[in-house]
Design an enzyme around this catalytic site. Sequence first.
Site, PDB file in Angstrom:
ATOM      1  N   HIS A 119      -9.183 -28.869  -5.875  1.00 49.47           N
ATOM      2  CA  HIS A 119      -9.240 -30.232  -6.412  1.00 49.47           C
ATOM      3  C   HIS A 119      -9.101 -30.104  -7.935  1.00 49.47           C
ATOM      4  CE1 HIS A 119     -11.168 -34.026  -7.620  1.00 49.47           C
ATOM      5  NE2 HIS A 119     -11.006 -34.443  -6.381  1.00 49.47           N
ATOM      6  N   ASP A 198     -16.838 -24.414  -5.413  1.00 52.56           N
ATOM      7  CA  ASP A 198     -16.801 -25.868  -5.311  1.00 52.56           C
ATOM      8  C   ASP A 198     -17.107 -26.213  -3.850  1.00 52.56           C
ATOM      9  OD1 ASP A 198     -16.152 -28.483  -4.907  1.00 52.56           O
ATOM     10  OD2 ASP A 198     -14.208 -28.414  -5.913  1.00 52.56           O
ATOM     11  N   GLN A 201     -16.863 -30.324  -0.407  1.00 47.41           N
ATOM     12  CA  GLN A 201     -16.508 -30.660   0.981  1.00 47.41           C
ATOM     13  C   GLN A 201     -17.206 -29.745   1.985  1.00 47.41           C
ATOM     14  OE1 GLN A 201     -15.156 -33.356   1.511  1.00 47.41           O
ATOM     15  NE2 GLN A 201     -14.110 -33.817  -0.407  1.00 47.41           N
ATOM     16  N   LYS A 224     -20.821 -37.711  -1.356  1.00 48.67           N
ATOM     17  CA  LYS A 224     -20.022 -37.257  -0.211  1.00 48.67           C
ATOM     18  C   LYS A 224     -20.919 -36.809   0.950  1.00 48.67           C
ATOM     19  CE  LYS A 224     -16.282 -35.586  -3.172  1.00 48.67           C
ATOM     20  NZ  LYS A 224     -15.198 -36.552  -2.966  1.00 48.67           N
ATOM     21  N   CYS A 365      -5.921 -35.656  -5.588  1.00 45.42           N
ATOM     22  CA  CYS A 365      -6.384 -34.845  -6.734  1.00 45.42           C
ATOM     23  C   CYS A 365      -6.126 -33.367  -6.484  1.00 45.42           C
ATOM     24  CB  CYS A 365      -7.858 -35.085  -7.039  1.00 45.42           C
ATOM     25  SG  CYS A 365      -8.238 -36.778  -7.416  1.00 45.42           S
TER      26      CYS A 365
END
Length: 407
Positions: A119, A198, A201, A224, A365
């Site tokens: 991202h 990261d 997700q 999220k 993104c």
Amino acid sequence: MLNPDAIKKDFPIFQNIPGLVYLDSTATSLKPKSVIKKLREYYETYSANIYRGIYHLSERATEEYEKTREIIAEFIHAKSSDEIIFTRNTSESLNLLSYSLGEQIIKKGDEIATTIMEHHSNFVPWQQLLIKKGGKLSVIKLDTEGELDVENLEKYISKKTKILCLTYVSNVLGMANDIKQIIKNVKKINPSIITIVDAAQAVPHRKVDVQDLGCDFLAFSSHKMLGPTGVGVVWGRKELLDAMPPFLYGGEMISEVHVRNTKFKDAPHKFEAGTPPIAEVIALKEAVFYLKKVGLKEIENHERKLVAYAIKRLGQEFKNLHVIGPKNAENKGGILSFHFDRYHPHDVAQILSEKNICVRAGNHCAMPLHEELNLLATVRASFYLYNTVSDVDALIAGLHDVCRILK
Ligand code: PLP
């Protein structure tokens, strides 16, 4: 077994918008009643600033705020809640690391490794830092199977590589990278490399254990994972956080200020300048309780089943549609990106929207990934604990309509 129809009843938006087919949880998740109730509770019963007051409203708010830090630490298996920093979102978490860590350790000629599937939040801060410092961004590409090219790490990592920052689950391809193994292999090439994951997700969809992964830092967003907007998290090893300077200066992150110098508080407080999103942090713990009640393993399996079912039907019923990324749902989170031969993703999303089906169209993104795949844009449908097989059926029916309208 997870029961998405029962879960839907806990999310007021489904009562307020009958027939809503929400397939964009990768962008942001919906919120259960318990999270919304907790936000109201703060504003209605102990609305005060934290740390500052010695009256009981402020003490209660501070207690609730700090309790969330403990709950988050336990949720990702951090050694201590002092390793949990609240930011505004994953983007700010990664910017914090780029400024506070990257600025300190990156010198001219150094390298940072990342991947082509990041991202922009985990790409641009590092790219810009390297432009400023005169270093090089090394980008791990995809292999012929569409997975991360982890067999050839020596091509991308060397003794010059100071930081590796990579995503756990791709927000476009949906697959999870084998973070633990990648970190082990990378450390064999360069034992002093700092690793940043990261997990925007990942944390909402699967059990994440920072000690087991063996990384140094991890970032994710509350919004999220069923929590409120406006809150992000950085987890970092305490000894590394202690060695880093603050990112932003201001109230409540200092212990002493004199005309000529300032002493900062210890981590995590030195990284939380000013009044934070108090209500939102407080309510985030309710999101964690909800996820734990349903069970991360159940959520992961449920999403995998929906993705497998969707991939199967798309493959059988649409000759002009291409799912991108690995087709094998085994390694996938609940994310599915695809494109038609001739129809623009925005037209597809627009037609679906008229049927109350929310999907995302664009580059999500992740422009470097789309460039690599020679695509301008894709359609992304993403599934979470409240999605049902009927939601997938609605998507498929909607896509048949798209083909009828655009043919
Ligand atoms: N990283 C990944 C993998 C994402 O999917 C996203 C958002 O979609 C982000 C980072 C940025 O998250 P936020 O918008 O909360 O900063």
